[in-house]
Scaffold this active site. Structure first.
Site, PDB file in Angstrom:
ATOM      1  N   ASP A  18       1.937   0.172   8.408  1.00  0.00           N
ATOM      2  CA  ASP A  18       1.749   0.943   7.186  1.00  0.00           C
ATOM      3  C   ASP A  18       2.388   0.203   6.017  1.00  0.00           C
ATOM      4  OD1 ASP A  18       1.656   2.929   5.249  1.00  0.00           O
ATOM      5  OD2 ASP A  18       2.126   4.526   6.677  1.00  0.00           O
ATOM      6  N   HIS A  76       2.204   1.266   2.652  1.00  0.00           N
ATOM      7  CA  HIS A  76       2.429   2.086   1.450  1.00  0.00           C
ATOM      8  C   HIS A  76       3.903   2.015   1.071  1.00  0.00           C
ATOM      9  CE1 HIS A  76      -1.345   3.800   3.047  1.00  0.00           C
ATOM     10  NE2 HIS A  76      -1.641   3.933   1.756  1.00  0.00           N
TER      11      HIS A  76
HETATM   12  C1  B12 Z   1      -1.710   3.516  -3.358  1.00  0.00           C
HETATM   13  C2  B12 Z   1      -2.376   3.817  -2.035  1.00  0.00           C
HETATM   14  C3  B12 Z   1      -2.748   2.761  -1.229  1.00  0.00           C
HETATM   15  C4  B12 Z   1      -2.466   1.335  -1.590  1.00  0.00           C
HETATM   16  C5  B12 Z   1      -1.035   1.032  -1.160  1.00  0.00           C
HETATM   17  C6  B12 Z   1      -0.342   0.013  -2.039  1.00  0.00           C
HETATM   18  C7  B12 Z   1       1.058  -0.150  -1.589  1.00  0.00           C
HETATM   19  N1  B12 Z   1       1.395  -1.321  -1.128  1.00  0.00           N
HETATM   20  O1  B12 Z   1       1.852   0.772  -1.629  1.00  0.00           O
HETATM   21  C8  B12 Z   1      -3.521   0.603  -0.715  1.00  0.00           C
HETATM   22  C9  B12 Z   1      -4.800   0.461  -1.502  1.00  0.00           C
HETATM   23  C10 B12 Z   1      -3.116  -0.768  -0.181  1.00  0.00           C
HETATM   24  C11 B12 Z   1      -3.745   1.615   0.385  1.00  0.00           C
HETATM   25  C12 B12 Z   1      -4.253   1.270   1.622  1.00  0.00           C
HETATM   26  C13 B12 Z   1      -4.565   2.212   2.570  1.00  0.00           C
HETATM   27  N2  B12 Z   1      -4.494   3.546   2.446  1.00  0.00           N
HETATM   28 CO1  B12 Z   1      -3.680   4.395   0.984  1.00  0.00          CO
HETATM   29  N3  B12 Z   1      -3.175   5.395  -0.453  1.00  0.00           N
HETATM   30  C14 B12 Z   1      -2.628   5.145  -1.636  1.00  0.00           C
HETATM   31  C15 B12 Z   1      -2.458   6.440  -2.471  1.00  0.00           C
HETATM   32  C16 B12 Z   1      -3.588   6.464  -3.478  1.00  0.00           C
HETATM   33  C17 B12 Z   1      -1.149   6.592  -3.197  1.00  0.00           C
HETATM   34  C18 B12 Z   1       0.104   6.370  -2.334  1.00  0.00           C
HETATM   35  C19 B12 Z   1       1.321   6.348  -3.208  1.00  0.00           C
HETATM   36  O2  B12 Z   1       1.897   5.292  -3.455  1.00  0.00           O
HETATM   37  N4  B12 Z   1       1.766   7.504  -3.702  1.00  0.00           N
HETATM   38  C20 B12 Z   1       2.945   7.662  -4.508  1.00  0.00           C
HETATM   39  C21 B12 Z   1       4.131   7.995  -3.585  1.00  0.00           C
HETATM   40  C22 B12 Z   1       5.382   8.200  -4.403  1.00  0.00           C
HETATM   41  O3  B12 Z   1       3.822   9.181  -2.922  1.00  0.00           O
HETATM   42  P1  B12 Z   1       3.634   9.288  -1.333  1.00  0.00           P
HETATM   43  O4  B12 Z   1       3.323   7.970  -0.774  1.00  0.00           O
HETATM   44  O5  B12 Z   1       2.716  10.378  -1.034  1.00  0.00           O
HETATM   45  O6  B12 Z   1       5.085   9.696  -0.878  1.00  0.00           O
HETATM   46  C23 B12 Z   1       5.645  10.953  -1.229  1.00  0.00           C
HETATM   47  C24 B12 Z   1       5.629  11.915  -0.087  1.00  0.00           C
HETATM   48  O7  B12 Z   1       4.698  11.567   0.941  1.00  0.00           O
HETATM   49  C25 B12 Z   1       7.009  11.983   0.380  1.00  0.00           C
HETATM   50  N5  B12 Z   1       7.448  11.212   1.522  1.00  0.00           N
HETATM   51  C26 B12 Z   1       7.076  10.005   2.017  1.00  0.00           C
HETATM   52  N6  B12 Z   1       7.842   9.662   3.041  1.00  0.00           N
HETATM   53  C27 B12 Z   1       8.720  10.653   3.222  1.00  0.00           C
HETATM   54  C28 B12 Z   1       9.769  10.806   4.138  1.00  0.00           C
HETATM   55  C29 B12 Z   1      10.542  11.961   4.080  1.00  0.00           C
HETATM   56  C30 B12 Z   1      11.624  12.140   5.058  1.00  0.00           C
HETATM   57  C31 B12 Z   1      10.285  12.945   3.107  1.00  0.00           C
HETATM   58  C32 B12 Z   1      11.138  14.143   3.036  1.00  0.00           C
HETATM   59  C33 B12 Z   1       9.266  12.783   2.206  1.00  0.00           C
HETATM   60  C34 B12 Z   1       8.507  11.642   2.258  1.00  0.00           C
HETATM   61  O8  B12 Z   1       7.806  11.581  -0.682  1.00  0.00           O
HETATM   62  C35 B12 Z   1       7.093  10.733  -1.561  1.00  0.00           C
HETATM   63  C36 B12 Z   1       7.483  11.085  -2.962  1.00  0.00           C
HETATM   64  O9  B12 Z   1       7.262  12.457  -3.205  1.00  0.00           O
HETATM   65  C37 B12 Z   1      -2.589   7.531  -1.380  1.00  0.00           C
HETATM   66  C38 B12 Z   1      -3.270   8.829  -1.855  1.00  0.00           C
HETATM   67  C39 B12 Z   1      -2.325   9.685  -2.603  1.00  0.00           C
HETATM   68  N7  B12 Z   1      -2.747  10.077  -3.763  1.00  0.00           N
HETATM   69  O10 B12 Z   1      -1.221   9.977  -2.148  1.00  0.00           O
HETATM   70  C40 B12 Z   1      -3.451   6.857  -0.336  1.00  0.00           C
HETATM   71  C41 B12 Z   1      -3.314   7.233   1.152  1.00  0.00           C
HETATM   72  C42 B12 Z   1      -1.829   7.356   1.491  1.00  0.00           C
HETATM   73  N8  B12 Z   1      -3.884   6.070   1.824  1.00  0.00           N
HETATM   74  C43 B12 Z   1      -4.572   6.423   2.852  1.00  0.00           C
HETATM   75  C44 B12 Z   1      -5.245   5.493   3.689  1.00  0.00           C
HETATM   76  C45 B12 Z   1      -6.088   6.105   4.804  1.00  0.00           C
HETATM   77  C46 B12 Z   1      -5.160   4.136   3.475  1.00  0.00           C
HETATM   78  C47 B12 Z   1      -5.869   3.070   4.284  1.00  0.00           C
HETATM   79  C48 B12 Z   1      -5.903   3.288   5.782  1.00  0.00           C
HETATM   80  C49 B12 Z   1      -7.249   2.946   3.703  1.00  0.00           C
HETATM   81  C50 B12 Z   1      -8.160   2.033   4.456  1.00  0.00           C
HETATM   82  N9  B12 Z   1      -9.122   2.637   5.157  1.00  0.00           N
HETATM   83  O11 B12 Z   1      -8.025   0.825   4.398  1.00  0.00           O
HETATM   84  C51 B12 Z   1      -5.092   1.817   3.896  1.00  0.00           C
HETATM   85  C52 B12 Z   1      -3.938   1.614   4.882  1.00  0.00           C
HETATM   86  C53 B12 Z   1      -3.258   0.323   4.696  1.00  0.00           C
HETATM   87  C54 B12 Z   1      -2.077   0.208   5.610  1.00  0.00           C
HETATM   88  N10 B12 Z   1      -2.072  -0.755   6.505  1.00  0.00           N
HETATM   89  O12 B12 Z   1      -1.165   0.985   5.537  1.00  0.00           O
HETATM   90  C55 B12 Z   1      -4.599   7.929   3.057  1.00  0.00           C
HETATM   91  C56 B12 Z   1      -3.765   8.392   4.256  1.00  0.00           C
HETATM   92  C57 B12 Z   1      -4.510   9.491   4.936  1.00  0.00           C
HETATM   93  C58 B12 Z   1      -3.815  10.211   6.009  1.00  0.00           C
HETATM   94  N11 B12 Z   1      -2.579   9.987   6.348  1.00  0.00           N
HETATM   95  O13 B12 Z   1      -4.446  11.081   6.520  1.00  0.00           O
HETATM   96  C59 B12 Z   1      -4.186   8.443   1.679  1.00  0.00           C
HETATM   97  C60 B12 Z   1      -3.414   9.770   1.705  1.00  0.00           C
HETATM   98  C61 B12 Z   1      -5.468   8.601   0.851  1.00  0.00           C
HETATM   99  C62 B12 Z   1      -6.367   9.694   1.399  1.00  0.00           C
HETATM  100  N12 B12 Z   1      -6.258  10.880   0.824  1.00  0.00           N
HETATM  101  O14 B12 Z   1      -7.106   9.472   2.251  1.00  0.00           O
HETATM  102  N13 B12 Z   1      -3.412   2.838  -0.023  1.00  0.00           N
END
Ligand code: B12
Lengths: 397, 134
Positions: free
Chosen positions: B11, B13
């Site tokens: 992963d 992200h």
């Molecule tokens: C940017 C992004 C990417 C970028 C990542 C760039 C990078 N290096 O970071 C790229 C384009 C590379 C990417 C690729 C992929 N992605 Co992407 N990506 C996103 C996106 C749009 C935003 C993620 C992000 O940075 N958010 C901002 C941060 C701050 O928020 P967050 O990650 O959600 O984290 C928050 C919470 O989750 C939480 N949290 C996280 N960890 C923890 C731990 C604890 C203990 C707690 C309490 C809270 C917590 O706190 C954070 C802050 O509030 C999301 C969709 C979305 N809008 O969330 C999809 C998403 C995460 N991706 C997804 C997917 C499927 C992929 C790919 C598999 C796509 C593909 N088919 O190729 C690939 C996987 C690549 C890999 N090997 O991991 C899915 C995951 C789906 C799922 N789990 O069911 C998402 C949700 C999009 C979707 N709706 O389908 N992605």
């Protein structure tokens, strides 16, 4: 002023004068000094002691046993540093499994103990001492958490303590350990009684041959048709050395020098012939390889010119295999990025370019699944060694 | 208190990981951040080397389940009974109910599970959990 350069190997002496290089097969019944004087005494008479430079790789190679707290940090870091210092790792022990682990049967040159970041204590206990009771070693060094230093020093006589190789951020800090191991290696080679005797011939410091070769690497491309990244494979009588550009490694471990080296202690074609054959027979590709070379397994048992050639070809294959991703125990080199393979050492006197090319083609096709092979350079007049000797001497004076 | 954190599996992200690092430090934790692409064994090994109190794993791409089944085994290998195991992020592929996810990950050996829960809410709860333990 002309100089005389001498390389003492476990199989040959090489002697370089302005007039050219000559080599002499060693007489193992004699000690090194007597043998050398018998063969080259008349040459020495033409030079001042100050103008004679000697390096040695005779009986080279140190072995280590590493005891570490985890695979991902302690053992990984220590393994990497040991490899890069040219030390042979005979075993690694995960501390949590130490009670079930067997002590190596052979004498270990240096035991390395590592675990924990500074600030945590009580990592090691009696289990370590119980285990060490069964290990025969010449040196022992501790590079783990500071908090355990006094406890370990109190129980392990002669324990050498260096800075922790694991930083407070869980990164690697290899400097001190690498220096220690490199010095140990150097001391081992030039400290042998046999070698010490050679100071009667030279007034200069005697170095280890791998050190000299390593020094010439940055200059290689000016003297050969070499394109970076490259490796230099030095197949000797007792050991095989491989020197490589750091660009071929992706281990996120930072190193000061652009070149590192690995020594395979038991992959030589004369003194360690038996272990070479053993390694070959246990290799998954060997039968296909022998068939490709148009020979049968029996050739390995023969004492012939042909058999020597085959062994040399096998050793090229095995060395490449051991640094490829099929063999994760050693450092993995990205051989698909390799532009040049430089071969040096006795083998370039025996094998033809075509024979080398043939084996490298086989390796790239079978192991790497690639049809294109790197450019091959044969250093058949020991230019790398001469370059390193001259360069070393210039920078020393 | 020492916390080992990172993103498990293949992963990449990274954004949440950076935020977690900063937020934990702001709350006074000593953080060892292994970054993205971290295997479960590396997490456990980092806990052992640092003698950490908390392991906080995050997973965003939905693959966590596959990686976390070995947790109990690794945990017993090193006798890590005292360490608090936390996981958060997107813990399933697509839609999934909290009531399914949380017990499942608890059965893998996690003490606290935060599926699609905001970071600060999660961290507040971790601190509460720590206090109650002491
Ligand atoms: C940017 C992004 C990417 C970028 C990542 C760039 C990078 N290096 O970071 C790229 C384009 C590379 C990417 C690729 C992929 N992605 Co992407 N990506 C996103 C996106 C749009 C935003 C993620 C992000 O940075 N958010 C901002 C941060 C701050 O928020 P967050 O990650 O959600 O984290 C928050 C919470 O989750 C939480 N949290 C996280 N960890 C923890 C731990 C604890 C203990 C707690 C309490 C809270 C917590 O706190 C954070 C802050 O509030 C999301 C969709 C979305 N809008 O969330 C999809 C998403 C995460 N991706 C997804 C997917 C499927 C992929 C790919 C598999 C796509 C593909 N088919 O190729 C690939 C996987 C690549 C890999 N090997 O991991 C899915 C995951 C789906 C799922 N789990 O069911 C998402 C949700 C999009 C979707 N709706 O389908 N992605």
């Amino acid at each position: 002023m002309s100089k005389l350069l001498i390389d003492v190997g476990s199989t040959y002496f090489k002697v370089c004068q302005t007039s050219g290089i000559s080599q002499y097969f060693r007489d193992f019944k004699k000690d090194i000094y007597d043998d050398l004087v018998t063969k080259c005494g008349n040459i020495f008479a033409n030079y001042q002691k100050e103008d004679i430079f000697i390096c040695s790789s005779a009986n080279g190679g140190l072995s280590t046993l590493i005891i570490g707290l985890t695979n991902s940090f302690s053992l990984k870091f220590a393994k990497n540093i040991a490899f890069n210092s040219g030390i042979n790792i005979i075993d690694t022990i995960l501390y949590s499994k130490i009670e079930e682990s067997r002590a190596p049967s052979e004498l270990v040159d240096v035991v390395i103990i590592v675990g924990g970041i500074d600030g945590i204590g009580g990592v090691f206990d009696e289990k370590l001492f119980d285990y060490l009771k069964n290990v025969q070693y010449s040196n022992i060094v501790y590079v783990g958490t500071k908090q355990d230093v006094s406890f370990l020093s109190a129980h392990i006589p002669e324990l050498k303590v260096l800075g922790n190789i694991i930083t407070e951020k869980l990164h690697v800090n290899g400097g001190e350990l690498k220096e220690y191991l490199t010095n140990l290696y150097q001391a081992d080679i030039v400290g042998k009684e046999d070698i010490k005797h050679l100071y009667e011939i030279t007034a200069n410091q005697i170095y280890s041959t791998p050190y000299i070769v390593n020094r010439s690497l940055p200059l290689i491309d000016a003297n050969f048709e070499v394109v970076n990244p490259f490796i230099v494979v030095d197949i000797g009588g007792a050991t095989t050395d491989i020197h490589y550009s750091r660009d071929l490694v992706r281990d996120n471990i930072v190193s000061e020098s652009g070149y590192d080296r690995l020594v395979f202690k038991k992959l030589g074609v004369f003194k360690s012939r038996e272990t070479l054959i053993f390694a070959a027979k246990n290799n998954e590709f060997v039968y296909e390889l022998l068939a490709y070379l148009n020979v049968t397994e029996n050739i390995l048992e023969e004492e012939s010119e042909k058999s020597l050639r085959i062994l040399m070809q096998l050793s090229i294959f095995l060395v490449l295999y051991k640094v490829s991703r099929l063999h994760p125990l050693y450092v993995t080199l990205h051989l698909e990025l390799l532009n040049t393979i430089v071969l040096t050492g006795g083998i370039t006197k025996v094998l033809s370019y075509e024979e080398v090319e043939m084996i490298i083609e086989f390796f790239y096709k079978k192991v790497m699944n690639l049809h294109a092979i790197p450019n091959i350079v044969m250093d058949s007049d020991y230019a790398i060694w001469t370059l390193g000797m001259e360069n070393n001497e210039n920078s020393a004076s | 208190m020492k916390v080992v954190t990172g993103v498990v599996g293949n992963d990449i992200h990274v954004v949440a990981n950076r935020l977690i690092d900063i937020s934990l430090q702001a709350r006074g934790f000593e953080v060892f951040n292994l970054g993205v692409n971290t295997s479960l064994e590396e997490f456990i090994d980092a806990v052992v080397e640092t003698d950490a109190d908390i392991l906080l794993i995050s997973s965003l791409n939905g693959e966590a389940e596959g990686w976390c089944r070995d947790l109990q085994f690794l945990r017993s290998e090193y006798n890590l009974k005292e360490v608090i195991f936390v996981i958060g992020g997107n813990l399933a592929v697509g839609e999934a109910a909290q009531s399914d996810i949380v017990p499942k990950y608890k059965s893998y050996g996690f003490d606290l599970v935060f599926h699609q829960i905001d970071l600060n809410t999660g961290l507040d709860e971790i601190e509460r959990f720590v206090k109650e333990r002491v």
